[in-house]
Design a protein around this motif. Structure first.
Motif, PDB file in Angstrom:
ATOM      1  N   GLN A 126      84.327 -15.476  32.210  1.00  0.00           N
ATOM      2  CA  GLN A 126      83.882 -16.737  31.613  1.00  0.00           C
ATOM      3  C   GLN A 126      82.601 -17.286  32.237  1.00  0.00           C
ATOM      4  O   GLN A 126      81.871 -18.018  31.574  1.00  0.00           O
ATOM      5  N   LEU A 127      82.345 -16.970  33.479  1.00  0.00           N
ATOM      6  CA  LEU A 127      81.084 -17.431  34.077  1.00  0.00           C
ATOM      7  C   LEU A 127      79.894 -16.720  33.441  1.00  0.00           C
ATOM      8  O   LEU A 127      78.796 -17.273  33.346  1.00  0.00           O
ATOM      9  N   ILE A 128      80.119 -15.494  33.016  1.00  0.00           N
ATOM     10  CA  ILE A 128      79.053 -14.665  32.475  1.00  0.00           C
ATOM     11  C   ILE A 128      78.818 -14.944  30.998  1.00  0.00           C
ATOM     12  O   ILE A 128      77.684 -15.009  30.527  1.00  0.00           O
ATOM     13  N   THR A 129      79.905 -15.091  30.260  1.00  0.00           N
ATOM     14  CA  THR A 129      79.812 -15.297  28.819  1.00  0.00           C
ATOM     15  C   THR A 129      80.956 -16.216  28.383  1.00  0.00           C
ATOM     16  O   THR A 129      82.091 -16.033  28.833  1.00  0.00           O
ATOM     17  N   GLU A 147      69.881  -3.277  29.293  1.00  0.00           N
ATOM     18  CA  GLU A 147      68.562  -3.820  29.593  1.00  0.00           C
ATOM     19  C   GLU A 147      68.645  -4.978  30.576  1.00  0.00           C
ATOM     20  O   GLU A 147      67.700  -5.275  31.267  1.00  0.00           O
ATOM     21  N   ARG A 148      69.788  -5.644  30.645  1.00  0.00           N
ATOM     22  CA  ARG A 148      69.915  -6.804  31.530  1.00  0.00           C
ATOM     23  C   ARG A 148      70.850  -6.531  32.703  1.00  0.00           C
ATOM     24  O   ARG A 148      71.344  -7.437  33.330  1.00  0.00           O
ATOM     25  N   GLY A 149      71.129  -5.260  32.966  1.00  0.00           N
ATOM     26  CA  GLY A 149      71.930  -4.932  34.129  1.00  0.00           C
ATOM     27  C   GLY A 149      73.429  -4.975  33.895  1.00  0.00           C
ATOM     28  O   GLY A 149      74.198  -5.004  34.840  1.00  0.00           O
ATOM     29  N   TRP A 150      73.843  -4.914  32.616  1.00  0.00           N
ATOM     30  CA  TRP A 150      75.263  -4.967  32.316  1.00  0.00           C
ATOM     31  C   TRP A 150      75.922  -3.590  32.378  1.00  0.00           C
ATOM     32  O   TRP A 150      77.127  -3.471  32.200  1.00  0.00           O
ATOM     33  N   GLY A 151      75.140  -2.516  32.527  1.00  0.00           N
ATOM     34  CA  GLY A 151      75.722  -1.190  32.439  1.00  0.00           C
ATOM     35  C   GLY A 151      76.077  -0.888  31.001  1.00  0.00           C
ATOM     36  O   GLY A 151      75.250  -1.016  30.103  1.00  0.00           O
ATOM     37  N   ASP A 152      77.331  -0.507  30.746  1.00  0.00           N
ATOM     38  CA  ASP A 152      77.734  -0.155  29.377  1.00  0.00           C
ATOM     39  C   ASP A 152      78.506  -1.295  28.708  1.00  0.00           C
ATOM     40  O   ASP A 152      79.311  -1.071  27.813  1.00  0.00           O
ATOM     41  N   HIS A 193      79.662  -9.590  38.495  1.00  0.00           N
ATOM     42  CA  HIS A 193      79.065 -10.916  38.663  1.00  0.00           C
ATOM     43  C   HIS A 193      77.873 -10.863  39.629  1.00  0.00           C
ATOM     44  O   HIS A 193      76.828 -11.461  39.361  1.00  0.00           O
ATOM     45  N   ARG A 194      78.033 -10.156  40.709  1.00  0.00           N
ATOM     46  CA  ARG A 194      76.932 -10.076  41.687  1.00  0.00           C
ATOM     47  C   ARG A 194      75.724  -9.366  41.099  1.00  0.00           C
ATOM     48  O   ARG A 194      74.574  -9.742  41.392  1.00  0.00           O
ATOM     49  N   SER A 195      75.951  -8.344  40.267  1.00  0.00           N
ATOM     50  CA  SER A 195      74.818  -7.624  39.667  1.00  0.00           C
ATOM     51  C   SER A 195      74.031  -8.505  38.712  1.00  0.00           C
ATOM     52  O   SER A 195      72.862  -8.226  38.418  1.00  0.00           O
TER      53      SER A 195
END
Length: 199
Positions: A126-129, A147-152, A193-195
């Motif tokens: 929830q902090l992320i989205t 592109e924004r560091g989310w991986g897959d 979250h850290r990424s």
């Protein structure tokens, strides 16, 4: 914080978006069990649920109205005032936050300004989205997420992938800074979250 728990009984202010009669999900059950266990061990626990109007019906709102609600939640000065008064009234030794969507986006700022040690528990994303739901994208090297560091992974809805979602994440990252302690159910969730700039 660990020393406080080991060598003394403490007063804890627990902050979550649902509790008691309004509880409905797994995070709420975790909070209820945590409160019961802490009280069994002799600690004093006070639960506060600052609320942004409309939170109970958030899931039934159209996408545009839901996005507007999240903006209101992020700058809800009334919820911040409720939390500030609770801190002043109860004078806790520790503030322990859980899911804060619906509690007002200014809550982290209020807590940091209090100077009281702050523990945050992650239950989902929830902090992320705002929805707390991420979707796997394939292949992992393509798409907005990578592109924004989310991986897959990527947020589920178009709104959450738009500038509104990016603004939400940027605000959350800035507001949260670094609690004294962060607890997560898995290393993967904490690392995600850290990424993305949290903690």
């Amino acid at each position: 914080i660990i020393t406080l728990f080991l060598f003394s009984l403490v007063k804890i202010l627990m902050v979550h978006n649902r509790y008691g009669a309004t509880a409905r999900g797994g995070a709420e059950r975790v909070v209820e069990r945590l409160v019961a266990e802490l009280e069994r061990r002799g600690h004093v626990v006070v639960v506060v649920c600052p609320s942004t109007p409309g939170f109970a019906s958030l899931g039934r709102m159209p996408a545009l109205l839901r996005a507007c609600w999240h903006v209101l939640d992020m700058v809800n000065v009334r919820a911040a005032a409720v939390l500030r008064r609770a801190i002043a009234a109860h004078r806790p030794d520790i503030i322990h936050t859980h899911n804060l969507v619906g509690c007002g986006g200014l809550a982290p700022r209020v807590i940091r300004r209090s100077g009281i040690p702050w523990v945050h528990t992650l239950h989902d994303a929830q902090l992320i989205t705002p929805s707390g739901i991420l979707t796997k994208i394939s292949p992992p090297h393509q798409g907005r997420g990578s592109e924004r560091g989310w991986g897959d992974l990527a947020p589920t809805t178009a709104t959450e992938r738009s500038f509104v979602g990016r603004w939400f994440r940027a605000w959350r990252t800035w507001m949260f800074a670094s609690p004294a302690m962060v607890i997560a159910p898995s290393r993967w969730l904490l690392d995600l979250h850290r990424s993305l700039g949290f903690f």
